[in-house]
Design an enzyme around this catalytic site. Structure first.
Site, short mmCIF file in Angstrom:
data_model
loop_
_atom_site.label_atom_id
_atom_site.label_comp_id
_atom_site.label_asym_id
_atom_site.label_seq_id
_atom_site.Cartn_x
_atom_site.Cartn_y
_atom_site.Cartn_z
N TYR A 143 4.37 -7.38 6.93
CA TYR A 143 5.05 -7.32 7.75
C TYR A 143 4.41 -8.70 8.66
O TYR A 143 3.94 -8.80 10.10
CB TYR A 143 4.96 -6.47 9.33
CG TYR A 143 6.02 -5.38 8.63
CD1 TYR A 143 7.11 -5.15 7.73
CD2 TYR A 143 5.07 -3.65 8.69
CE1 TYR A 143 7.82 -4.21 7.52
CE2 TYR A 143 6.34 -2.62 8.70
CZ TYR A 143 7.81 -3.07 8.47
OH TYR A 143 8.22 -1.83 7.68
N VAL A 181 1.11 -1.24 0.14
CA VAL A 181 0.24 -0.17 0.11
C VAL A 181 0.37 1.27 0.10
O VAL A 181 0.58 2.35 -0.35
CB VAL A 181 -1.11 0.35 0.87
CG1 VAL A 181 -0.46 0.51 2.23
CG2 VAL A 181 -2.08 1.03 1.35
N ASP A 182 1.95 0.90 1.01
CA ASP A 182 2.79 2.38 0.72
C ASP A 182 3.42 2.78 -0.83
O ASP A 182 3.57 4.02 -1.14
CB ASP A 182 4.31 1.57 1.56
CG ASP A 182 5.03 3.28 2.02
OD1 ASP A 182 4.84 4.22 1.65
OD2 ASP A 182 6.05 2.75 2.07
N GLY A 212 0.58 -7.54 5.01
CA GLY A 212 0.99 -7.88 3.77
C GLY A 212 2.83 -8.25 4.63
O GLY A 212 2.79 -9.65 4.82
N SER A 240 0.41 -3.96 8.54
CA SER A 240 0.78 -4.99 9.15
C SER A 240 0.17 -6.66 7.77
O SER A 240 0.78 -7.63 8.62
CB SER A 240 1.49 -5.28 10.67
OG SER A 240 1.61 -3.80 11.42
#
Ligand code: AR6
Length: 169
Positions: free
Chosen positions: A121, A33-34, A119, A117
């Site tokens: 992470y 998403v980032d 994905g 978190s």
């Protein structure tokens, strides 16, 4: 009363006062998403991230939303899942709390969250959904001023988890 909604889709398309980014501590951009937010929003977001310099896990910072339909991007850093005994739950709850606090301070009334978190992470999705929903419910009971919180799920599994949880209680 704050409305809590779940939708399936791409958070970069959401016209909320603020969308939340699942960033890293360096605010350096990345995948998931980032990456999508920086690609769609353009270089103004990264320029502000560089000025801010970084963000500890569980905290949040705010920047312009550049070319996105949202007004602002709130960047929060979720915990990397390390088995569950490294304060992951507390840190993930802090992400939601600190993001909503920052929204209120900036007078932003509608906030859209991705599933932080879950994905790269690797936080287990069901546990992450429980933390996210409980934390948002508690915060919106204790604080006035938010009109709507939207959970934007990108994958079917998260969408189903959130839909079931929100409709059952
Ligand atoms: N809109 C909404 N949700 C999305 C989108 C999108 N466009 N794209 C992916 N997701 P992740 P993390 C969901 O990996 O686990 C980055 O490289 C995705 O399905 O984006 O917190 C950062 O720079 C998943 O459910 O974030 C960090 O280094 C959720 O977003 C690291 O990844 C989160 O997945 C952060 O890892």
């Amino acid at each position: 009363m704050t409305t809590i909604e779940v939708i399936k889709g791409d958070i970069t398309k959401i016209k909320a006062d603020a969308i939340v980014n699942a960033a890293n501590e360096q605010l350096a951009g990345g995948g998931g998403v980032d990456g999508a937010i920086h690609r769609a929003g353009g270089p103004a977001i990264m320029a502000e991230c560089r000025q801010i310099g970084g963000c500890p896990t569980g905290q949040a910072v705010i920047t312009t939303a550049g070319n996105l339909p949202a007004k602002k991007v709130i960047h929060t850093v979720g915990p990397i899942w390390k088995g569950g005994h490294h304060r992951e739950e507390e840190l993930l709850a802090n992400c939601y709390k600190q993001s909503l606090k920052l929204a209120l301070v900036h007078g932003l009334c509608t906030v859209a969250f991705p599933n932080i978190s879950t994905g790269v992470y690797d936080y287990p999705k069901k546990e992450a959904a429980n933390v996210a929903i409980q934390t948002v419910r508690d915060f919106t009971k204790e604080n006035e001023g938010l009109e709507k919180v939207i959970f934007v799920c990108f994958d079917d599994e998260n969408y189903q988890l959130y839909s079931e949880h929100l409709s059952s209680n």
